[in-house]
Design a protein around this motif. Structure first.
Motif, PDB file in Angstrom:
ATOM      1  N   SER A  18      55.936 -15.532 -57.320  1.00 50.89           N
ATOM      2  CA  SER A  18      54.573 -16.029 -56.982  1.00 50.89           C
ATOM      3  C   SER A  18      53.641 -14.914 -56.593  1.00 50.89           C
ATOM      4  CB  SER A  18      54.692 -17.065 -55.841  1.00 50.89           C
ATOM      5  OG  SER A  18      55.219 -16.434 -54.690  1.00 50.89           O
ATOM      6  N   SER A  19      54.172 -13.801 -56.101  1.00 49.36           N
ATOM      7  CA  SER A  19      53.290 -12.696 -55.684  1.00 49.36           C
ATOM      8  C   SER A  19      52.996 -11.727 -56.814  1.00 49.36           C
ATOM      9  CB  SER A  19      53.936 -11.937 -54.524  1.00 49.36           C
ATOM     10  OG  SER A  19      55.136 -11.368 -54.966  1.00 49.36           O
ATOM     11  N   SER A  20      53.561 -11.968 -57.992  1.00 50.45           N
ATOM     12  CA  SER A  20      53.366 -11.047 -59.119  1.00 50.45           C
ATOM     13  C   SER A  20      51.897 -10.974 -59.519  1.00 50.45           C
ATOM     14  CB  SER A  20      54.237 -11.490 -60.297  1.00 50.45           C
ATOM     15  OG  SER A  20      53.958 -10.685 -61.429  1.00 50.45           O
ATOM     16  N   LEU A  21      51.279 -12.131 -59.564  1.00 52.05           N
ATOM     17  CA  LEU A  21      49.852 -12.141 -59.962  1.00 52.05           C
ATOM     18  C   LEU A  21      49.010 -11.388 -58.960  1.00 52.05           C
ATOM     19  CD1 LEU A  21      47.706 -13.125 -61.919  1.00 52.05           C
ATOM     20  CD2 LEU A  21      47.544 -15.246 -60.561  1.00 52.05           C
ATOM     21  N   ASN A  22      49.246 -11.539 -57.663  1.00 45.80           N
ATOM     22  CA  ASN A  22      48.473 -10.823 -56.638  1.00 45.80           C
ATOM     23  C   ASN A  22      48.658  -9.321 -56.783  1.00 45.80           C
ATOM     24  OD1 ASN A  22      47.525 -13.188 -55.580  1.00 45.80           O
ATOM     25  ND2 ASN A  22      49.193 -13.382 -54.070  1.00 45.80           N
ATOM     26  N   PHE A  23      49.889  -8.913 -57.075  1.00 43.68           N
ATOM     27  CA  PHE A  23      50.138  -7.488 -57.242  1.00 43.68           C
ATOM     28  C   PHE A  23      49.391  -6.921 -58.440  1.00 43.68           C
ATOM     29  CE2 PHE A  23      52.539  -4.003 -59.079  1.00 43.68           C
ATOM     30  CZ  PHE A  23      52.538  -3.111 -58.027  1.00 43.68           C
ATOM     31  N   GLU A  24      49.401  -7.692 -59.516  1.00 39.83           N
ATOM     32  CA  GLU A  24      48.672  -7.242 -60.704  1.00 39.83           C
ATOM     33  C   GLU A  24      47.187  -7.063 -60.381  1.00 39.83           C
ATOM     34  OE1 GLU A  24      49.567  -6.385 -63.705  1.00 39.83           O
ATOM     35  OE2 GLU A  24      51.703  -6.622 -63.277  1.00 39.83           O
ATOM     36  N   LEU A  25      46.657  -7.980 -59.608  1.00 41.07           N
ATOM     37  CA  LEU A  25      45.238  -7.888 -59.247  1.00 41.07           C
ATOM     38  C   LEU A  25      44.970  -6.669 -58.375  1.00 41.07           C
ATOM     39  CD1 LEU A  25      42.397  -9.092 -59.226  1.00 41.07           C
ATOM     40  CD2 LEU A  25      43.086 -10.496 -57.270  1.00 41.07           C
ATOM     41  N   MET A  26      45.821  -6.429 -57.377  1.00 37.56           N
ATOM     42  CA  MET A  26      45.634  -5.268 -56.501  1.00 37.56           C
ATOM     43  C   MET A  26      45.799  -3.973 -57.287  1.00 37.56           C
ATOM     44  SD  MET A  26      44.855  -6.480 -53.624  1.00 37.56           S
ATOM     45  CE  MET A  26      45.073  -5.042 -52.592  1.00 37.56           C
ATOM     46  N   TYR A  27      46.750  -3.991 -58.233  1.00 36.15           N
ATOM     47  CA  TYR A  27      46.954  -2.812 -59.066  1.00 36.15           C
ATOM     48  C   TYR A  27      45.708  -2.491 -59.894  1.00 36.15           C
ATOM     49  CZ  TYR A  27      49.045   0.329 -62.463  1.00 36.15           C
ATOM     50  OH  TYR A  27      49.315   1.398 -63.257  1.00 36.15           O
ATOM     51  N   ALA A  28      45.096  -3.529 -60.453  1.00 36.25           N
ATOM     52  CA  ALA A  28      43.880  -3.326 -61.263  1.00 36.25           C
ATOM     53  C   ALA A  28      42.730  -2.792 -60.412  1.00 36.25           C
ATOM     54  CB  ALA A  28      43.483  -4.641 -61.939  1.00 36.25           C
ATOM     55  N   LEU A  29      42.600  -3.318 -59.197  1.00 33.08           N
ATOM     56  CA  LEU A  29      41.538  -2.829 -58.307  1.00 33.08           C
ATOM     57  C   LEU A  29      41.716  -1.349 -57.994  1.00 33.08           C
ATOM     58  CD1 LEU A  29      41.219  -5.831 -55.809  1.00 33.08           C
ATOM     59  CD2 LEU A  29      39.579  -5.131 -57.575  1.00 33.08           C
ATOM     60  N   ALA A  30      42.961  -0.960 -57.717  1.00 30.80           N
ATOM     61  CA  ALA A  30      43.238   0.441 -57.400  1.00 30.80           C
ATOM     62  C   ALA A  30      43.045   1.325 -58.626  1.00 30.80           C
ATOM     63  CB  ALA A  30      44.658   0.582 -56.851  1.00 30.80           C
ATOM     64  N   GLU A  31      43.474   0.830 -59.781  1.00 30.29           N
ATOM     65  CA  GLU A  31      43.408   1.618 -61.010  1.00 30.29           C
ATOM     66  C   GLU A  31      41.963   1.956 -61.375  1.00 30.29           C
ATOM     67  OE1 GLU A  31      44.454   3.600 -64.510  1.00 30.29           O
ATOM     68  OE2 GLU A  31      45.628   3.060 -62.745  1.00 30.29           O
ATOM     69  N   TYR A  32      41.091   0.989 -61.233  1.00 31.13           N
ATOM     70  CA  TYR A  32      39.705   1.180 -61.702  1.00 31.13           C
ATOM     71  C   TYR A  32      38.717   1.452 -60.568  1.00 31.13           C
ATOM     72  CZ  TYR A  32      41.654  -0.669 -65.999  1.00 31.13           C
ATOM     73  OH  TYR A  32      42.405  -0.864 -67.115  1.00 31.13           O
ATOM     74  N   SER A  33      39.238   1.768 -59.391  1.00 28.04           N
ATOM     75  CA  SER A  33      38.361   2.114 -58.266  1.00 28.04           C
ATOM     76  C   SER A  33      37.723   3.479 -58.510  1.00 28.04           C
ATOM     77  CB  SER A  33      39.164   2.129 -56.965  1.00 28.04           C
ATOM     78  OG  SER A  33      38.345   2.614 -55.910  1.00 28.04           O
ATOM     79  N   HIS A  34      36.474   3.665 -58.029  1.00 32.34           N
ATOM     80  CA  HIS A  34      35.788   4.951 -58.147  1.00 32.34           C
ATOM     81  C   HIS A  34      36.344   5.977 -57.156  1.00 32.34           C
ATOM     82  CE1 HIS A  34      32.823   3.611 -60.993  1.00 32.34           C
ATOM     83  NE2 HIS A  34      32.588   2.522 -60.247  1.00 32.34           N
ATOM     84  N   GLU A  35      37.133   5.523 -56.167  1.00 25.26           N
ATOM     85  CA  GLU A  35      37.717   6.417 -55.163  1.00 25.26           C
ATOM     86  C   GLU A  35      39.078   6.892 -55.661  1.00 25.26           C
ATOM     87  OE1 GLU A  35      38.885   6.423 -50.410  1.00 25.26           O
ATOM     88  OE2 GLU A  35      38.527   4.548 -51.475  1.00 25.26           O
TER      89      GLU A  35
END
Length: 993
Positions: A18-35
Motif C-alpha cells: 500500500s505504501s508503494s504508490l506514496n514512495f513513487e510519488l516522493m521519489y518523483a518529487l525528489a527526482e525533479y526538484s530544483h534543489e
C-alpha cells in the motif's frame, strides 16, 4: 521507469504494497526538484542523486552512483571533515563547503545533511545542496558598491569642507539642520553657532519679505535658482548671497547652496551706475550717437534719437541711414562716408534727415572711423539737429531776397523818403505809375506829385509818420503826363536803434477800385435777389451771433419778418429750451471752424428739418430744408429692415464684389458669426463646407456677374465647425444711393433635413438596384444551375424504376443519384447563403471586438497552416459594424489563402487592420505568398459567382463573391493586388461607425 523500479527495490523504506504508490510519488518529487539532493546508505555508498545535483557537478547519475562521494567532495576543504563529525555527533549538519565540478572547478555550496533510520533499522543520510555562487556574486557586488559609496561619501565630505560655497539643509520651517565649514569664511560663524537656529537671525532685515516670498515658491515649485538676498556677517558687514534650493518632500528637508556674490554685486552695481550715466548721456544729450557700417546700416543708436528725430533706437537698428536722407543730399553725404571709410574723421555739411513724423530735419554730423576697434567695428556718427540754425540762416537769406523781391517786383508802388520828404529809393512799379524815370524821382520831393490843394493834408500825414505812427490814407496824385490817379498810401516810419531814418511808403492804385465800387453795390442788390430765390430756408449770422441776412423761405417757415431779426442775437430770439440742440450744433461749427450737418425734429414747428451750417470769417451761414416726406420713407425702410432682421432665414446684403455689408439675426443664429466678424468678407471664403469645392464658389461668383436672380444649393460650415446645407436665393439690386452701384440680397434657407431625405432616397434606390441585381443572379442560378441536377435526378430515378436494370446497374445509378443530390444540396446551400446575405443587410450594427473576431477565424484554420501568421491590428480594439458580415469576410479571406497556398513554400499570412479617421473607413487586409492570380486575364471575373481559377483544389467559387457583396453591403469595396506564383493581398474597406 526501469531505473526508478531498480532504485526502489534498493531502499527498504516500505514494508507493504500500500505504501508503494506514496514512495513513487516522493521519489518523483525528489527526482525533479530544483534543489540538488542525494541519499547515502549505511555503508556510505550513494544510493540516490537527483537531476539537479547531476547538473550542478556535471556528472551523469550513473557515474555518481558508481563513484560515490569522492566524485564531488573537495578533499582540500577541511570543512568536509567537520561536516561529517557534526552529523555523526548530533545527527545533522548545515554549513558551507566546496564541491568539485566535472571540469575541476570548485563550487561553493550550502550543504544540509541529516541522519534518519528506516523501518528495517538501517541508518541513512539525506543530503540537500544549495548553490552559493549567485549569492556570492551578489555579495561581491554589494561589497564593491559599499566601498564605492564610502569613497564617494568621503570625497563628498572633502568637497563640502573645502568648497567656497555655503551648503546647508533647512527644515521646512527655516531652521538650520546642517551647514558646511564655508560658513566661517562667508559669514564669520562656526557651524555649531548656526545649527538649530532660524535663518532670519542672520538675514538682512530689509530682505526678510522677499526671502519669505521666495521660500513660499520653494514649497510651491520644489526648487528655486539664483535667488539673491543679503545676510549679515558676524562683524556686521553685509554679504550678498545667490541661493539655489530644492525641497525633498520625502525627507522633509530643503537642500540649499549659496554663493558669495558680494564682489560681483559691487562690480555689477558700479557697472549699473556707469551704464546709467552713459545711458543718460546718450538719451538726454543734444547729439544722436550711432554706429553704422561702411554702407550705412545702423548697428547702434543712442536713446537721444527719440528726442532728436522721434525714432526709438530699435526702429533704426538694421535700417540704412541713406533711406532717410533727402534724395538731393544723398550723393553729397555718400562722398563724406567714403572719406570716413578711407580713414580721417569728417565733419559733414548740414543735410536733411526725415524724422519719424515725416518732417525733414537739418542734421550736422561728424563721422569717425572705428573699424580697427573690435568692440565698435564701424563708424561712430555724432549727429546734431541744426534745423533751427539752418532755417534761421535761410530765413535771413530769404528775408533779404524777399524784401528785394517784394520791393523790386511788387505790383504796388514802394518807395522810401528821408526825413525832409525826398525820395531815396523807388521800385519799378513807382516809376511805371508816376511816369517819371528813377533818376528824376530820386531828385524830387513827394509834394511835387500832388495836385493843388492836396499838399497840406499830405504834409500832416507825413509828420504823423515821422512821429512814429503808421498812417494809411487815400490821395490823388498827378503823373508826369498830368493824369490823376487815386492811391491808397500807407506810410511807415523806419526806425533803427531808436533812430528815425525816414519813411517807407506803399501806394496802391485804387483808381479802378473806385470805379468798380458802384458796380459792387449793384452786384450786392442782385445777390440779395438770388439769395431770396433759394428754395431752402437760409440765413447768415455774424461773429456776434446776430442775423445779417435771411431769405423769404425762412420768413415763411418761422413766421417772422426779416426787418424784425436783422442785428438781433439768434440766442435771444429763439429760446434754448425749444431750439437748444440747434444752437449747440451751431456753437460747435463756429468753435471748430468746421461745417456741421444734422437732422433734427423741431417740437416747436412739428417738422423734421435737415440743417447744414458753414462757418466763415464773417460768421455762420445756415441752410434749412424740410424732410418730413423723406423721414416717412425711412420709417417704412426701417420697418422692412426690422422684418428682414427678425426673419427665421438668414439674410445678408453684399456689395458688387460679394463682400458682406449687412446681416440679420438669422444669419448670426445659423452661422454663429456676428456682423462685426464678417463685414467686408466674402461668404464663400469662410462658410464653404468640405463638400463645397473652390470651383463651386467660383461658379457662384461668376453667376453674380450676370445681373440675374438665381438659386444655388451649397454645403456650408458654421463658426463651430458644424456642417449644414443651404439654398441661396440671390437677387441683384441697383443701389441708387451710391450712384447706381450694384448690391446683392441673399436669402439663405437651411435645407439640411431635405438633403438628408434626398440622400436617404438615393441610398434606398441604390439598395433596391443592388437587391434587384442579386435577384437576377438568384433567378439565374435557379433557372440554370438548379434545373440541371433536378433533371438528372428525374432521369436517374426513372432508370431505377425500370425493370431492365440489374443489380450492378442499379448500384451505379444509385451512386450517380447520390452525387447529383449532393450537387443539388451544394446549390441549395449557396442559395441559402445568398438569401442570408440579402437579409443580413438589415442586421443592426454593433460594437465588435476585432482581435476576438480574428482569433475566432484563425482557430478554425487547419493546424498545419498556422506556422507563420502575423497579425497587425495597430491597436484597433473595437469597431462598429455587422458581426455576421465581418466574420464571414475574415473567414473567407483566410480560407482562400490556406486553400490556394503554394506547394513550393510554407504558407505565410499577414492580417492587418488600418483606420481612415477622416472617411470613417476600416481596412481589413489578408496577404499571402500562395499561388496568386493573373489579374490581367482573370481580373474582371475575380468576384463573379462560381468563378474559379485553380482547379486542382476543391471549391465552388462562392467565397470572393460573398466577400465583395458583403463589403458593398457595409458601405465599402474590395481592392486586390496579386501576381501569379508570388501571392495575393485582398484589402476590404468597410464603414466603421
Amino acid at each position: 521507469m526501469e531505473k526508478r523500479v531498480e532504485g526502489t527495490a534498493r531502499y527498504p523504506f516500505s514494508d507493504s504494497a500500500s505504501s508503494s504508490l506514496n514512495f513513487e510519488l516522493m521519489y518523483a518529487l525528489a527526482e525533479y526538484s530544483h534543489e540538488p539532493m542525494a541519499l547515502v546508505g549505511p555503508d556510505n555508498s550513494v544510493l540516490f542523486v537527483n537531476q539537479a545535483l547531476c547538473q550542478l557537478v556535471g556528472h551523469t547519475k550513473e557515474y555518481l552512483l558508481q563513484e560515490g562521494k569522492k566524485a564531488v567532495i573537495d578533499s582540500t576543504d577541511p570543512r568536509w571533515a567537520l561536516a561529517v563529525q557534526a552529523r555523526e555527533e548530533v545527527g545533522f549538519f548545515k554549513g558551507e563547503v566546496t564541491v568539485i565540478h566535472k571540469t575541476g572547478f570548485k563550487i561553493p555550496v550550502e550543504m544540509s545533511t541529516r541522519s534518519f533510520t528506516a523501518t528495517d533499522g538501517s541508518s541513512y543520510v539525506s543530503v540537500h545542496v544549495r548553490d552559493l555562487r549567485p549569492e556570492k556574486e551578489v555579495q561581491q557586488i554589494l561589497m564593491k558598491q559599499r566601498k564605492d559609496l564610502e569613497k564617494a561619501l568621503h570625497d563628498l565630505q572633502l568637497v563640502l569642507d573645502s568648497t567656497a560655497d555655503l551648503i546647508c539643509t533647512f527644515t521646512p520651517q527655516g531652521y538650520l539642520l546642517q551647514i558646511n565649514k564655508a560658513c566661517i569664511a562667508r559669514l564669520g560663524y562656526a557651524p555649531e553657532e548656526m545649527l538649530g537656529k532660524h535663518f532670519r537671525e542672520f538675514l538682512h532685515p530689509d530682505d526678510l519679505a522677499k526671502t519669505v516670498a521666495e521660500t513660499d515658491q520653494v514649497y510651491k515649485n520644489n526648487f528655486t535658482l539664483n535667488f539673491k538676498n543679503r545676510y549679515l556677517h558676524k562683524d556686521g558687514s553685509v554679504v550678498h548671497l545667490s541661493w539655489s534650493s530644492s525641497l525633498f518632500e520625502e525627507e522633509n528637508k530643503i537642500y540649499a547652496i549659496a554663493r558669495d556674490v558680494t564682489t560681483e554685486f559691487a562690480v555689477e552695481e558700479k557697472h549699473r551706475q556707469n551704464e546709467a550715466k552713459m545711458k543718460a548721456l546718450l538719451q538726454e544729450g543734444f547729439d544722436m550717437i550711432c554706429i553704422i557700417d561702411q554702407v550705412g546700416y545702423y548697428s547702434f543708436v543712442s536713446g537721444s534719437a527719440r528726442q532728436i528725430v522721434g525714432y526709438d533706437p530699435e526702429d533704426l537698428l538694421g535700417y540704412n541711414a541713406f533711406d532717410l536722407i533727402h534724395p538731393e543730399d544723398v550723393l553729397r553725404v555718400l562722398k563724406d562716408l567714403e572719406r570716413v571709410v578711407a580713414g580721417p574723421a569728417v565733419q559733414t555739411q548740414p543735410f536733411r534727415f526725415k524724422s519719424k513724423e515725416g518732417q525733414w530735419k537739418w542734421m550736422e554730423t561728424k563721422g569717425v572711423n572705428c573699424f580697427q576697434n573690435p568692440a565698435i567695428n564701424g563708424i561712430i556718427i555724432n549727429s546734431r539737429d541744426v534745423t533751427e540754425r539752418v532755417e534761421d540762416h535761410f530765413k535771413l537769406e530769404r528775408s533779404e531776397k524777399l524784401y528785394r523781391s517784394l520791393f523790386e517786383n511788387n505790383p504796388d508802388s514802394i518807395y522810401s523818403l528821408d526825413k525832409e520828404g525826398y525820395f531815396t529809393s523807388v521800385n519799378a512799379a513807382t516809376v511805371a505809375c508816376s511816369g517819371y524815370t528813377e533818376e528824376q524821382l530820386l531828385q524830387m520831393h513827394f509834394g511835387e506829385l500832388l495836385p493843388p490843394g492836396a499838399e497840406e493834408e499830405a504834409v500832416k500825414e507825413f509828420r504823423r509818420a515821422l512821429a512814429g505812427e503808421s498812417v494809411t490814407s487815400e490821395t490823388t496824385v498827378l503823373t508826369a503826363t498830368g493824369v490823376k490817379l487815386d492811391l491808397a498810401i500807407t506810410k511807415v516810419p523806419v526806425i533803427v536803434n531808436e533812430e528815425l531814418l525816414g519813411i517807407h511808403g506803399i501806394a496802391k492804385d485804387i483808381t479802378q477800385d473806385k470805379q468798380q465800387q458802384q458796380l459792387l453795390e449793384s452786384t450786392a442788390n442782385r445777390l440779395n435777389t438770388i439769395l431770396g430765390s433759394i428754395r431752402d430756408a437760409f440765413f447768415t449770422l455774424d461773429k456776434n451771433w446776430c442775423f445779417t441776412y435771411l431769405n423769404q423761405e425762412f420768413e415763411e417757415a418761422m413766421q417772422v419778418k426779416k426787418q424784425e431779426l436783422y442785428g438781433k442775437d439768434i440766442r435771444k430770439v429763439y429760446a434754448a429750451e425749444e431750439f437748444g440742440s440747434f444752437l449747440a450744433k451751431f456753437t460747435r461749427a463756429i468753435t471748430t471752424r468746421y461745417p456741421v450737418h444734422f437732422e433734427e425734429f423741431s417740437q416747436k414747428l412739428n417738422k423734421w428739418l435737415d440743417v447744414s451750417a458753414y462757418p466763415s470769417e464773417e460768421g455762420l451761414t445756415v441752410f434749412i430744408r424740410r424732410i418730413d416726406e423723406r423721414k416717412k420713407v425711412e420709417a417704412e425702410l426701417k420697418k422692412l429692415s426690422l422684418v428682414a432682421s427678425k426673419t427665421v432665414n438668414s439674410v445678408y446684403i453684399t456689395d458688387e464684389e460679394a463682400r458682406i455689408e449687412w446681416v440679420n439675426e438669422g444669419f448670426t443664429r445659423i452661422t454663429g458669426y456676428t456682423i462685426e466678424e464678417v463685414k467686408g468678407l466674402r461668404p464663400g471664403d469662410f462658410l464653404a463646407g468640405p463638400a463645397t469645392q473652390p470651383e463651386a464658389v467660383s461658379h457662384i461668383r461668376q453667376k453674380l456677374s450676370y445681373d440675374e436672380p438665381f438659386v444655388q444649393e451649397v454645403q456650408n460650415q458654421n463658426k463651430y465647425g458644424e456642417v449644414y446645407w443651404s439654398k441661396l436665393d440671390v437677387t441683384p439690386i441697383i443701389d441708387e444711393g451710391s450712384g447706381g452701384g450694384k448690391k446683392f440680397i441673399v436669402i439663405e434657407t437651411v435645407i439640411t433635413e431635405q438633403k438628408k431625405a434626398e440622400e436617404e432616397r438615393i441610398k434606398l434606390t441604390e439598395e433596391l438596384l443592388r437587391r434587384n441585381r442579386h435577384l437576377e443572379q438568384f433567378t439565374y442560378i435557379v433557372s440554370h444551375n438548379l434545373r440541371s441536377p433536378v433533371a438528372n435526378i428525374l432521369g436517374l430515378t426513372s432508370l431505377l424504376c425500370s425493370n431492365q436494370n440489374n443489380q450492378e446497374n442499379q448500384e451505379g445509378l444509385t451512386m450517380r443519384l447520390r452525387q447529383t443530390a449532393q450537387n443539388l444540396d451544394y446549390i441549395i446551400r449557396d442559395l441559402n447563403e445568398m438569401l442570408s446575405l440579402q437579409a443580413g443587410i438589415l442586421d443592426n450594427r454593433e460594437k465588435l471586438n476585432l482581435p476576438q473576431l480574428v482569433e475566432q477565424a484563425l482557430q478554425v484554420l487547419p493546424t498545419e497552416s498556422c506556422d507563420n501568421i502575423n497579425v497587425q491590428l495597430n491597436g484597433i480594439e473595437e469597431i462598429g459594424s455587422t458581426r455576421s458580415y465581418v466574420t464571414s469576410i475574415i473567414s473567407n479571406l483566410l480560407t482562400n489563402a490556406v486553400k490556394y497556398r503554394s506547394p513550393e513554400r510554407p504558407l505565410s499570412l499577414t492580417i492587418k487592420a488600418e483606420l481612415d479617421q477622416e472617411k470613417e473607413m476600416l481596412c481589413l487586409s489578408v496577404q499571402d505568398n500562395g499561388l496568386g492570380i493573373n489579374l490581367e486575364k482573370e481580373g474582371k471575373n475575380l468576384f463573379g459567382l462560381y468563378k474559379r481559377f485553380h482547379f486542382h483544389v476543391s471549391g465552388r467559387g462562392l467565397g470572393l463573391y460573398l466577400v465583395k457583396t458583403q463589403a458593398e453591403a457595409l458601405g465599402g469595396y474590395v481592392e486586390v493586388e496579386s501576381k501569379l506564383n508570388e501571392g495575393s493581398t485582398f484589402k476590404v474597406w468597410i464603414k466603421n461607425n
